[in-house]
Every structure is written in C-alpha cells, then in structure tokens.
Design an enzyme around this catalytic site. Structure first.
Site, mmCIF file in Angstrom:
data_model
loop_
_atom_site.group_PDB
_atom_site.id
_atom_site.type_symbol
_atom_site.label_atom_id
_atom_site.label_comp_id
_atom_site.label_asym_id
_atom_site.label_seq_id
_atom_site.Cartn_x
_atom_site.Cartn_y
_atom_site.Cartn_z
ATOM 1 N N ASP A 180 -11.480 1.636 4.297
ATOM 2 C CA ASP A 180 -10.738 0.542 3.835
ATOM 3 C C ASP A 180 -9.364 0.832 4.200
ATOM 4 O O ASP A 180 -8.911 1.768 4.923
ATOM 5 C CB ASP A 180 -10.640 0.834 2.302
ATOM 6 C CG ASP A 180 -10.011 -0.278 1.421
ATOM 7 O OD1 ASP A 180 -10.360 -1.612 1.995
ATOM 8 O OD2 ASP A 180 -9.404 0.116 0.649
ATOM 9 N N SER A 181 -8.603 -0.266 4.058
ATOM 10 C CA SER A 181 -7.350 -0.333 4.377
ATOM 11 C C SER A 181 -6.195 0.403 3.548
ATOM 12 O O SER A 181 -5.292 0.740 4.043
ATOM 13 C CB SER A 181 -6.617 -1.939 4.221
ATOM 14 O OG SER A 181 -6.864 -2.325 2.798
ATOM 15 N N TYR A 193 -4.201 -5.373 4.601
ATOM 16 C CA TYR A 193 -4.868 -5.831 5.999
ATOM 17 C C TYR A 193 -5.049 -7.458 5.562
ATOM 18 O O TYR A 193 -5.196 -8.467 6.633
ATOM 19 C CB TYR A 193 -6.302 -5.486 6.125
ATOM 20 C CG TYR A 193 -6.397 -4.099 7.036
ATOM 21 C CD1 TYR A 193 -5.313 -3.449 6.954
ATOM 22 C CD2 TYR A 193 -7.528 -3.649 7.493
ATOM 23 C CE1 TYR A 193 -5.330 -2.246 7.630
ATOM 24 C CE2 TYR A 193 -7.719 -2.279 8.016
ATOM 25 C CZ TYR A 193 -6.797 -1.724 8.009
ATOM 26 O OH TYR A 193 -6.750 -0.668 8.760
ATOM 27 N N GLY A 194 -5.061 -7.640 4.529
ATOM 28 C CA GLY A 194 -5.427 -9.174 3.917
ATOM 29 C C GLY A 194 -4.678 -10.179 4.302
ATOM 30 O O GLY A 194 -4.765 -11.577 4.193
ATOM 31 N N CYS A 239 -14.405 -2.724 2.489
ATOM 32 C CA CYS A 239 -13.125 -3.717 2.392
ATOM 33 C C CYS A 239 -13.623 -4.997 2.742
ATOM 34 O O CYS A 239 -14.306 -5.160 3.758
ATOM 35 C CB CYS A 239 -12.326 -3.089 3.336
ATOM 36 S SG CYS A 239 -10.821 -4.157 3.746
ATOM 37 N N ASN A 240 -13.438 -5.725 1.885
ATOM 38 C CA ASN A 240 -13.864 -7.262 2.049
ATOM 39 C C ASN A 240 -13.379 -7.880 3.206
ATOM 40 O O ASN A 240 -14.058 -8.769 3.763
ATOM 41 C CB ASN A 240 -13.696 -8.220 0.654
ATOM 42 C CG ASN A 240 -14.669 -7.802 -0.505
ATOM 43 O OD1 ASN A 240 -15.551 -8.466 -0.380
ATOM 44 N ND2 ASN A 240 -14.404 -6.749 -1.215
ATOM 45 N N THR A 241 -12.036 -7.567 3.500
ATOM 46 C CA THR A 241 -11.227 -8.141 4.466
ATOM 47 C C THR A 241 -11.818 -7.852 5.679
ATOM 48 O O THR A 241 -11.934 -8.699 6.910
ATOM 49 C CB THR A 241 -9.808 -7.747 4.295
ATOM 50 O OG1 THR A 241 -9.264 -8.120 2.963
ATOM 51 C CG2 THR A 241 -8.785 -8.385 5.349
ATOM 52 N N GLU A 279 -2.323 -1.027 -5.607
ATOM 53 C CA GLU A 279 -2.011 0.160 -4.949
ATOM 54 C C GLU A 279 -0.977 0.909 -5.614
ATOM 55 O O GLU A 279 -1.001 2.348 -5.380
ATOM 56 C CB GLU A 279 -1.607 -0.220 -3.402
ATOM 57 C CG GLU A 279 -2.836 -0.559 -2.448
ATOM 58 C CD GLU A 279 -3.260 0.568 -1.773
ATOM 59 O OE1 GLU A 279 -2.609 1.505 -1.497
ATOM 60 O OE2 GLU A 279 -4.499 0.476 -1.632
ATOM 61 N N CYS A 309 -12.659 -8.193 -3.343
ATOM 62 C CA CYS A 309 -11.579 -7.325 -2.739
ATOM 63 C C CYS A 309 -11.869 -5.906 -3.434
ATOM 64 O O CYS A 309 -12.039 -6.046 -4.732
ATOM 65 C CB CYS A 309 -10.260 -7.668 -2.894
ATOM 66 S SG CYS A 309 -9.048 -6.582 -2.372
ATOM 67 N N THR A 310 -11.962 -5.013 -2.718
ATOM 68 C CA THR A 310 -12.229 -3.786 -3.387
ATOM 69 C C THR A 310 -11.240 -3.042 -4.117
ATOM 70 O O THR A 310 -11.344 -2.072 -4.970
ATOM 71 C CB THR A 310 -12.763 -2.698 -2.140
ATOM 72 O OG1 THR A 310 -11.685 -2.716 -1.205
ATOM 73 C CG2 THR A 310 -14.089 -3.087 -1.523
ATOM 74 N N HIS A 311 -10.177 -3.603 -4.112
ATOM 75 C CA HIS A 311 -8.822 -3.143 -4.841
ATOM 76 C C HIS A 311 -9.062 -3.946 -6.351
ATOM 77 O O HIS A 311 -8.474 -3.364 -7.330
ATOM 78 C CB HIS A 311 -7.574 -3.678 -4.362
ATOM 79 C CG HIS A 311 -7.182 -2.809 -3.308
ATOM 80 N ND1 HIS A 311 -7.731 -2.780 -1.849
ATOM 81 C CD2 HIS A 311 -6.256 -2.055 -3.257
ATOM 82 C CE1 HIS A 311 -7.046 -2.004 -1.209
ATOM 83 N NE2 HIS A 311 -5.939 -1.448 -1.993
HETATM 84 N N1 DGL Z 1 -9.490 -3.619 -0.089
HETATM 85 C C1 DGL Z 1 -9.187 -4.725 0.911
HETATM 86 C C2 DGL Z 1 -10.457 -5.712 0.727
HETATM 87 O O1 DGL Z 1 -11.403 -5.383 0.116
HETATM 88 C C3 DGL Z 1 -8.193 -5.478 0.898
HETATM 89 C C4 DGL Z 1 -6.917 -4.882 1.000
HETATM 90 C C5 DGL Z 1 -5.915 -5.455 1.851
HETATM 91 O O2 DGL Z 1 -5.480 -6.513 1.980
HETATM 92 O O3 DGL Z 1 -5.645 -4.632 2.833
HETATM 93 O O4 DGL Z 1 -10.188 -6.843 0.973
#
Ligand code: DGL
Length: 264
Positions: free
Chosen positions: A10-11, A42-43, A73-75, A152, A184-186
């Site tokens: 993941d990011s 990353y998003g 990570c969805n992104t 985060e 988003c996994t966050h």
């Molecule tokens: N955890 C990432 C996701 O599922 C996003 C976090 C990011 O923006 O890097 O999209």
C-alpha cells in the site's frame, strides 16, 4: 511454492486494514507488508507516477520471493492493476472487484455510494465494476482526500475526522443509497464517524474482508496453503518509529514484530 509468503503493499499504513483481515482469516500464512510511507499520498497523484511507485513496490516484494501479491490499495488497484499484473510472475489481487461484489450482494435498493481518493474516484473503476456485476445499479461517488492524512495520523475518531465526515458525506444521507463502499483502505479507520455522518440505515462495505476471502479461495483452489510456521515482516519507506506507534490501531492484536525502513 506453497510455503512462500504473501506480499501485501500500500502507499502507507492503510493497507494494514487488509493485512489484518488476511492475518485473521489465514493465520498460518507468512506475510510481508510494505507501506510506501515516504511517498504517501498516492491518491492525489497522476496515473504515471502511481504506476511507477506501484511497480517499485511489486519489484521489492518479488525479490522477497512471494507466492501471491495483494495490492491493498484502492488507488493502485484503480489506476494500474493491469500494468503491474503484466510485469509480475505471481498473481496480484486488487481490492476493487472484491469490494464491488460485496456491495452488490448487500444492496437492496440498487443504489450504491462509493468514496475514495481523487485518483480512485476519477478512474470511474467502481462504476465500471459495479455495472458489470449489475447493469442497472445506480452509483454515486465522492472523493474524500482529507480522510487519508487523518487516518495516517491515527485521528480517525477525533473531532477533525467527524467534521470532515459531515462535510463530505451529508449528501449521502437522504440520497437513497443503502450501501456505501469505503473505497480506500485507510477509511475503515474512520468507520465510526463515517457511519454517524451517513446514518445507520446505510451499510458500510470495505475492501478488507472481501479481499481476504478472495485470497483464501485462490490459495485453496491452487493448493497454495503454507505448511510451515508463519512469519511476518513489515517494511516502510520512511518513519518506522511513527508507524510502529500507530500500527496497533490498524492491526489490533496482531502486533508488528519488526518494522524495517527500506529504500526502493
Ligand atoms: N490506501 C490508499 C487507497 O486505498 C490511498 C492512500 C493514498 O492516497 O495514498 O486508495
């Protein structure tokens, strides 16, 4: 092959929500996790940059000799899953299809909401995947970029999280959706404030358990269950001491044994 680890990436720390579900469902599996904490988020970035970062994460895990990879990570799953799958000799599972499938199973009204990063929402991947599964489904989406830094910082239950949840999500409250995908996994870190903002009538779906279940099915189908003792390794690309402090918010009882900083 079967005794090799599963690589999860993941990011940042958000993918730990997926790692937790995998550790719970597959406690006998060895797991290597990497979060690119030096380059999160990353998003908010463009496709080419996300692809090159994700490629480096995959290459790192391939060097660790993994048997299966999970883009937690969805992104990444939304922007470059096919590209990274092409360069990987081992299969890579994304988190979008499992979450979409779960949402279709859950909805009764046929109206589904999706929240995620700008990159995930901009890719329109959820609309595409949901309509493949159920062509008449109505999908409403919304990017919620502030949720990632809040997660985060482990501030998911803080007043700031609540304020942002109401700011982003009040529009979902009377929209007719009965299911909301936390794309988003966050975002599971903000589950309580998200639920409060949209109301209890809306069911929240996240990627973690559906992805863990899919991984379980794949390992079973391909006769890939580990038969040795399980090991866990966690890597980040920056600030291991900070991640170590907040990791238990994500992982609960699955304590991070070691957290090593690596350069990609
Ligand atoms: N955890 C990432 C996701 O599922 C996003 C976090 C990011 O923006 O890097 O999209």
């Amino acid at each position: 092959m079967k005794n090799k680890p599963i690589g999860i990436f993941d990011s940042g720390v958000g993918g730990l929500t997926v790692a937790k579900a995998i550790l719970e469902l597959l406690p006998n599996e060895s797991v290597i996790y990497i979060g690119d904490t030096a380059r999160i988020p990353y998003g908010t970035r463009g496709r080419d940059v996300i692809t090159s970062f994700a490629t480096e994460l995959v290459e790192f895990l391939l060097k660790k000799d993994v048997k299966y990879l999970v883009a937690a990570c969805n992104t990444i799953s939304a922007t470059c899953l096919e590209e990274i799958q092409k360069l990987s000799p081992v299969p890579i599972l994304g988190v979008i299809k499992p979450a979409a499938k779960e949402a279709i199973k859950t909805t009764k009204s046929g109206k589904i909401g999706v929240i995620g990063t700008r990159a995930t929402i901009g890719s329109k991947i959820y609309e595409k995947e949901l309509k493949i599964l159920s062509p008449d489904v109505e999908v409403t989406t919304k990017a919620c970029p502030m949720f990632v830094p809040i997660a985060e910082e482990a501030l998911g239950r803080h007043e700031i999280a609540k304020t942002m949840a109401y700011e982003y999500l009040t529009e979902f409250k009377d929209s007719g959706i009965d299911t909301l995908i936390l794309g988003c996994t966050h975002y599971p870190l903000l589950r309580e404030v998200i639920q409060e903002a949209v109301g209890n009538e809306i069911t929240l779906i996240d990627s973690a358990s559906p992805t863990a279940r899919l991984l379980n099915e794949e390992l079973e189908k391909n006769n890939l269950f580990n038969e040795r003792s399980a090991e866990r390794k966690f890597y980040v690309t920056d600030a291991p001491e900070r991640v170590y402090q907040i990791a238990d918010v994500f992982l609960g009882k699955h304590v991070v044994p070691t957290l090593e900083k690596v350069t990609l």
